[in-house]
Motif scaffolding. Structure first.
Motif, PDB file in Angstrom:
ATOM      1  N   ASN A  33       0.904  -1.351  -0.037  1.00  0.00           N
ATOM      2  CA  ASN A  33       0.004  -0.069  -0.061  1.00  0.00           C
ATOM      3  C   ASN A  33       0.812   1.162  -0.030  1.00  0.00           C
ATOM      4  N   SER A  34       0.327   2.425  -0.791  1.00  0.00           N
ATOM      5  CA  SER A  34       1.179   3.677  -0.907  1.00  0.00           C
ATOM      6  C   SER A  34       0.019   4.728  -0.830  1.00  0.00           C
ATOM      7  N   SER A  35       0.309   5.732  -0.377  1.00  0.00           N
ATOM      8  CA  SER A  35      -0.801   6.788  -0.195  1.00  0.00           C
ATOM      9  C   SER A  35      -0.611   7.523  -1.708  1.00  0.00           C
ATOM     10  N   SER A  36       0.665   7.542  -2.147  1.00  0.00           N
ATOM     11  CA  SER A  36       0.858   8.205  -3.437  1.00  0.00           C
ATOM     12  C   SER A  36       1.902   7.661  -4.297  1.00  0.00           C
ATOM     13  N   PRO A  37       1.762   8.176  -5.492  1.00  0.00           N
ATOM     14  CA  PRO A  37       3.093   7.448  -6.427  1.00  0.00           C
ATOM     15  C   PRO A  37       4.488   7.807  -5.784  1.00  0.00           C
ATOM     16  N   ALA A  38       4.605   9.015  -5.072  1.00  0.00           N
ATOM     17  CA  ALA A  38       5.706   9.627  -4.561  1.00  0.00           C
ATOM     18  C   ALA A  38       6.108   8.987  -3.272  1.00  0.00           C
ATOM     19  N   VAL A  39       5.144   8.328  -2.647  1.00  0.00           N
ATOM     20  CA  VAL A  39       5.600   7.721  -1.595  1.00  0.00           C
ATOM     21  C   VAL A  39       5.895   6.226  -1.511  1.00  0.00           C
ATOM     22  N   PRO A  40       7.084   5.709  -1.102  1.00  0.00           N
ATOM     23  CA  PRO A  40       7.448   4.085  -1.444  1.00  0.00           C
ATOM     24  C   PRO A  40       6.238   3.292  -0.867  1.00  0.00           C
ATOM     25  N   THR A  41       6.176   2.327  -1.363  1.00  0.00           N
ATOM     26  CA  THR A  41       5.181   1.116  -0.903  1.00  0.00           C
ATOM     27  C   THR A  41       5.568   0.407   0.242  1.00  0.00           C
TER      28      THR A  41
END
Length: 74
Positions: A33-41
């Protein structure tokens, strides 16, 4: 594009290995899970995955209880 138009692989594909982020857990982390593409999964095993639905939580609870009794649930 057909398969014959694709260039041959020059090296083997890389496999990404993710383990559960729960401290002390050594299970495969197949749930990310990641809150956005900029945040690592972040990765978890299903037991520790924090974003389960109510129904998924109930099925997991039943499976864990059955495992404690030594029976199997499909």
């Amino acid at each position: 594009m057909s398969d014959t138009d694709k260039p041959a692989l020059t090296k083997a594909p890389q496999m990404y290995v993710h383990y559960c982020e729960e401290e002390g857990c050594k299970e495969w982390g197949g749930w990310g899970n990641s809150s956005s593409p900029a945040v690592p999964t972040r990765w978890w095993c299903f037991e520790h995955f924090p974003h389960k639905s109510y129904e998924q939580e109930q099925v997991l609870r039943l499976k864990l209880e059955a495992a404690d009794r030594g029976t199997a649930i499909q």
